[in-house]
Scaffold this motif. Structure first.
Motif, PDB file in Angstrom:
ATOM      1  N   THR A   1      -3.127 -15.858  -0.139  1.00  0.00           N
ATOM      2  CA  THR A   1      -4.103 -15.992  -1.222  1.00  0.00           C
ATOM      3  C   THR A   1      -3.486 -15.634  -2.570  1.00  0.00           C
TER       4      THR A   1
ATOM      5  N   SER B   1       1.703  -6.824  -2.425  1.00  0.00           N
ATOM      6  CA  SER B   1       0.874  -7.290  -1.318  1.00  0.00           C
ATOM      7  C   SER B   1      -0.572  -7.315  -1.789  1.00  0.00           C
TER       8      SER B   1
ATOM      9  N   ASN C   1      10.659   0.491   4.682  1.00  0.00           N
ATOM     10  CA  ASN C   1       9.383   0.946   5.216  1.00  0.00           C
ATOM     11  C   ASN C   1       9.596   2.220   6.014  1.00  0.00           C
TER      12      ASN C   1
ATOM     13  N   ARG D   1       0.818  -1.204   0.000  1.00  0.00           N
ATOM     14  CA  ARG D   1       0.000   0.000   0.000  1.00  0.00           C
ATOM     15  C   ARG D   1       0.858   1.263   0.000  1.00  0.00           C
TER      16      ARG D   1
ATOM     17  N   SER E   1       3.651  -3.802   5.145  1.00  0.00           N
ATOM     18  CA  SER E   1       3.738  -3.822   6.608  1.00  0.00           C
ATOM     19  C   SER E   1       4.226  -5.160   7.144  1.00  0.00           C
TER      20      SER E   1
HETATM   21  C1  LIG Z   1      -7.712 -14.589   4.502  1.00  0.00           C
HETATM   22  C2  LIG Z   1      -6.723 -13.514   4.182  1.00  0.00           C
HETATM   23  C3  LIG Z   1      -5.818 -13.745   3.160  1.00  0.00           C
HETATM   24  C4  LIG Z   1      -4.866 -12.760   2.854  1.00  0.00           C
HETATM   25  N1  LIG Z   1      -3.961 -13.029   1.866  1.00  0.00           N
HETATM   26  C5  LIG Z   1      -2.980 -12.118   1.635  1.00  0.00           C
HETATM   27  C6  LIG Z   1      -1.969 -12.375   0.650  1.00  0.00           C
HETATM   28  O1  LIG Z   1      -1.969 -13.389  -0.067  1.00  0.00           O
HETATM   29  N2  LIG Z   1      -0.993 -11.451   0.486  1.00  0.00           N
HETATM   30  C7  LIG Z   1      -0.935 -10.300   1.219  1.00  0.00           C
HETATM   31  O2  LIG Z   1      -0.003  -9.510   1.013  1.00  0.00           O
HETATM   32  N3  LIG Z   1      -1.882 -10.017   2.114  1.00  0.00           N
HETATM   33  C8  LIG Z   1      -2.914 -10.906   2.343  1.00  0.00           C
HETATM   34  N4  LIG Z   1      -3.880 -10.592   3.244  1.00  0.00           N
HETATM   35  C9  LIG Z   1      -3.956  -9.210   3.767  1.00  0.00           C
HETATM   36  C10 LIG Z   1      -3.011  -8.912   4.897  1.00  0.00           C
HETATM   37  O3  LIG Z   1      -3.635  -9.246   6.123  1.00  0.00           O
HETATM   38  C11 LIG Z   1      -2.679  -7.404   4.907  1.00  0.00           C
HETATM   39  O4  LIG Z   1      -3.870  -6.671   4.985  1.00  0.00           O
HETATM   40  C12 LIG Z   1      -1.903  -6.940   3.681  1.00  0.00           C
HETATM   41  O5  LIG Z   1      -0.787  -7.791   3.460  1.00  0.00           O
HETATM   42  C13 LIG Z   1      -1.439  -5.529   3.898  1.00  0.00           C
HETATM   43  O6  LIG Z   1      -0.784  -5.048   2.756  1.00  0.00           O
HETATM   44  P1  LIG Z   1       0.301  -3.909   2.858  1.00  0.00           P
HETATM   45  O7  LIG Z   1       1.402  -4.340   3.746  1.00  0.00           O
HETATM   46  O8  LIG Z   1       0.657  -3.501   1.482  1.00  0.00           O
HETATM   47  O9  LIG Z   1      -0.549  -2.707   3.461  1.00  0.00           O
HETATM   48  P2  LIG Z   1      -0.472  -1.975   4.923  1.00  0.00           P
HETATM   49  O10 LIG Z   1      -0.621  -3.007   5.968  1.00  0.00           O
HETATM   50  O11 LIG Z   1      -1.415  -0.894   4.824  1.00  0.00           O
HETATM   51  O12 LIG Z   1       1.006  -1.492   4.973  1.00  0.00           O
HETATM   52  C14 LIG Z   1       1.532  -0.446   4.216  1.00  0.00           C
HETATM   53  C15 LIG Z   1       2.929  -0.168   4.732  1.00  0.00           C
HETATM   54  O13 LIG Z   1       3.562   0.787   3.913  1.00  0.00           O
HETATM   55  C16 LIG Z   1       4.331   1.661   4.716  1.00  0.00           C
HETATM   56  N5  LIG Z   1       4.469   2.903   3.942  1.00  0.00           N
HETATM   57  C17 LIG Z   1       3.524   3.828   3.655  1.00  0.00           C
HETATM   58  N6  LIG Z   1       4.009   4.763   2.857  1.00  0.00           N
HETATM   59  C18 LIG Z   1       5.302   4.455   2.627  1.00  0.00           C
HETATM   60  C19 LIG Z   1       6.338   5.061   1.862  1.00  0.00           C
HETATM   61  N7  LIG Z   1       6.128   6.160   1.139  1.00  0.00           N
HETATM   62  N8  LIG Z   1       7.546   4.480   1.861  1.00  0.00           N
HETATM   63  C20 LIG Z   1       7.776   3.354   2.579  1.00  0.00           C
HETATM   64  N9  LIG Z   1       6.842   2.743   3.318  1.00  0.00           N
HETATM   65  C21 LIG Z   1       5.601   3.280   3.336  1.00  0.00           C
HETATM   66  C22 LIG Z   1       3.542   1.789   6.000  1.00  0.00           C
HETATM   67  O14 LIG Z   1       4.404   2.147   7.062  1.00  0.00           O
HETATM   68  C23 LIG Z   1       2.972   0.388   6.150  1.00  0.00           C
HETATM   69  O15 LIG Z   1       3.821  -0.450   6.928  1.00  0.00           O
HETATM   70  C24 LIG Z   1      -4.845 -11.551   3.561  1.00  0.00           C
HETATM   71  C25 LIG Z   1      -5.758 -11.330   4.583  1.00  0.00           C
HETATM   72  C26 LIG Z   1      -6.692 -12.289   4.902  1.00  0.00           C
HETATM   73  C27 LIG Z   1      -7.659 -12.032   6.028  1.00  0.00           C
END
Ligand SMILES: Cc1cc2nc3c(=O)[nH]c(=O)nc-3n(C[C@H](O)[C@H](O)[C@H](O)COP(=O)(O)OP(=O)(O)OC[C@H]3O[C@@H](n4cnc5c(N)ncnc54)[C@H](O)[C@@H]3O)c2cc1C
Ligand SMILES: Nc1ncnc2c1ncn2[C@@H]1O[C@H](COP(=O)(O)O)[C@@H](O)[C@H]1O
Lengths: 256, 329
Positions: free
Chosen positions: B259, B241, B293, B204, B274
């Protein structure tokens, strides 16, 4: 349209799963519907909405698996059936597929059977094609979009190489992936209905079959080797300086 | 041990895991490679060069498009008449269903995504991860032929000997397709993050750069462009992600995790991710993990060997430049 969604119950993905004394343990972590199978239920409900009909959730598992079936009912499935038998405790995927196929035939008149992509516990992704093969039905795996037209189904499959569009006659077996759309949350009414639902339990005798022989058995379980998890934070005067240091560290690891 | 190796390919393009399987097969003795398709001469030639002693090929117009049923029927028919002990396959979407269906036909067992194999006498024990990689099991198949699909990159790729040749045996195709391929939708670029030696993934965080003054999606596109440049310099692929996929920043085929795809590259770089457990289970077997991050407390750092606390929009281009210089690109 009569649609069957095959679901399994598994420990929640947050569970601390470990190998202990040759057994797999997960403490008191909650057991949930296999998350991939929520997509199967979602796909089935979408097709019911498009063409009318019913959705039956089907599970092979212990008595506790009724809770996973209730989740499917709460999402909107019309009925649920549990196949449970002490002789199925160590069933392998082929055995499970034979039992599922027998139950699908006993339910009768199904147009489509939906599976998840894979289970969290076994993670093989083989039960759907095996069930299809036992039934002699076409297998449309990894469906991201599903459309029924007359007596056939057209599926967009999400593959390594891109999206492939495949057509088959009904009845057919499908496995459903995430592109189908997020599984709906159980509604308040759905939860109430599920809580009251009586879920029939079929034994192997009800399916008129003997316990399938387990051709694949688990000889041992191990914990993966512990990993070096101490993170070294790279710091420096400027992003360029940090990048320089990190690049050197990466090259020194000889992974490129 | 009579070993077969199934060479998986998409329209003539061989999955690299097929050669890894061939290498493993060779370490157990003589190997026959099984090749299905239409116009597969180049694949046959490559199989010999990677070490196959024999190639059994069904080259038939009816096999031009991979379809589970005719491929399974063709393989099962061959296996019932020639009785191999072991059939090795790379793990792909195709081979999961192919091996699964053959196990039904041959009344045998299938073991998927195997990372190690032990043969003692007639018994084959395969190590595979279960419960999202939290536990390993040693599974034994008591029937023959055991169908074993191998985890990508778990076994070394054998060296190629140009011009090497062997015996080519022609086999018959079973044309019992139960579905037809209507086409391909061109919306999604082909990616195979499972085979890549380097994966650079974005989460994200790729959409978080207010200074660009763009909307969310356009910002994310820019973010993934930066990650793509780093991946290109490292000879890798771009992952993501689920949050990035769900937000529509990048197609689903890039998703790493529970997934999505489970990957085990030599180098995994996570930027703006994250480190949720569902993401970690998809990448924690990478040899080297680097996390970038903004948030020093992000759980991804607990899985990483090296961490950089900072803005990916600033740091990733700097890393790309440093890597480009060091690699002489
Ligand atoms: C049944 C189930 C299955 C799932 N399957 C998957 C799967 O296959 N794969 C998966 O990835 N997730 C899966 N998820 C979702 C998972 O739980 C998380 O919600 C997801 O991985 C979060 O994605 P993220 O880290 O990109 O987003 P966030 O958790 O929102 O993290 C974003 C990160 O980016 C950092 N950030 C923001 N801006 C910047 C910047 N400019 N520079 C550097 N860092 C920055 C923040 O500090 C934060 O740590 C699943 C969830 C469930 C319930
Ligand atoms: N015991 C079971 N009961 C019902 N469905 C199952 C069972 N085991 C597997 N399935 C279905 O088959 C799919 C693939 O399972 P697997 O081959 O174990 O990865 C799952 O996503 C379910 O849809």
């Amino acid at each position: 349209m009569k649609i069957i969604a095959c679901i399994k119950q598994v420990p929640d993905s947050e569970a601390k799963v470990k190998a202990e004394n040759g057994q797999v343990t997960y403490g008191d972590a909650p057991l949930v519907i296999n998350p991939f199978d929520e997509y199967a239920v979602e796909g089935a409900l979408q097709q019911k909405e498009a063409s009318g009909g019913t959705v039956t959730a089907l599970c092979v598992g212990p008595e506790s698996a009724k809770e996973a079936l209730k989740h499917a009912l709460a999402m909107g499935a019309d009925e649920a059936i549990l196949v449970s038998d002490a002789a199925l405790e160590n069933v392998d995927s082929l055995g499970a597929a034979r039992v599922l196929a027998a139950a699908i035939l006993k339910i009768g008149d199904a147009d489509m059977v939906m599976f998840g992509r894979q289970t969290l516990d076994n993670g093989a992704g083989v039960t759907a094609p095996q069930t299809a093969r036992v039934l002699g039905w076409p297998m449309l795996g990894l469906a991201g979009q599903i459309k029924v037209e007359g007596g056939s189904v057209i599926v967009e499959r999400v593959l390594e190489e891109g999206r492939q569009i495949v057509k088959a006659n009904l009845p057919a077996a499908l496995s459903v992936v995430q592109s189908i759309g997020e599984p709906r949350y159980p509604s308040f009414m759905g939860i109430r209905k599920a809580a009251k639902a009586a879920i029939p339990v079929w034994s192997l005798a009800d399916l008129a079959m003997a316990a399938p022989a387990a051709l694949v058995t688990r000889a041992a379980t191990m914990n993966p080797p512990a990993r070096e998890t101490v993170c070294e934070f790279i710091t420096g005067e400027s992003p360029e300086a940090i990048a320089e240091t990190l690049a050197e560290k990466i090259l020194a690891e000889k992974v490129l | 041990m009579k070993t077969w190796v199934y060479i998986d390919h998409f329209k003539g393009q061989v999955q690299p895991g097929s050669w890894e399987a061939l290498g493993l097969g060779k370490s157990l003795g003589a190997v026959s490679a099984i090749i299905f398709g239409s116009g597969v001469e180049a694949v046959v030639k490559a199989a010999f060069e990677y070490g196959a002693d024999e190639v059994i090929a069904a080259d038939d117009a009816s096999l031009a498009e991979y379809r589970a049923e005719p491929y399974a029927s063709s393989l099962s028919a061959l296996a019932s008449s020639l009785t191999p002990d072991l059939i090795l396959l790379p793990t792909t979407s195709r081979t999961r269903e192919l091996s699964a269906m053959c196990a039904v036909d041959l009344n045998s067992g299938v073991l998927t995504d195997v990372s190690a194999i032990e043969v003692s006498g007639e018994t084959i024990a395969a190590t595979r991860s279960i419960y999202e990689g939290k536990v390993l099991e040693k599974a034994v198949c008591s029937a023959k032929p055991a169908l074993v699909t191998l985890r990508a990159r778990a076994f070394p790729k054998p060296a190629l000997t140009a011009g090497r040749a062997g015996t080519l045996t022609k086999a018959e195709a079973k044309a019992d397709a139960q579905s037809s391929v209507e086409g391909y939708s061109a919306t999604e670029a082909a990616v195979n993050i499972g085979d890549a030696a380097v994966v650079v993934s974005g989460g994200r965080g790729v959409s978080n750069n207010p200074s660009l003054g763009l909307d969310e999606k356009a910002t994310a596109q820019k973010g993934f462009e930066l990650l793509g440049e780093l991946a290109a310099v490292l000879g890798g692929a771009v992952g993501a992600s689920r949050a990035a996929v769900d937000a529509g920043y990048i197609p689903y085929s890039h998703q790493v995790g529970q997934t999505g795809k489970v990957v085990a590259p030599d180098l995994y770089i996570a930027a703006g991710i994250s480190g949720a457990i569902q993401h970690l289970v998809g990448m924690r077997n990478a040899k080297l993990i680097v996390a970038i991050n903004k948030d020093a407390e992000a759980p991804i750092f607990a899985a990483a060997r090296y961490g950089v606390v900072g803005d990916l929009f600033v740091f990733v281009p700097a890393l790309t430049a440093a890597m480009r210089k060091k690699l002489g690109k």
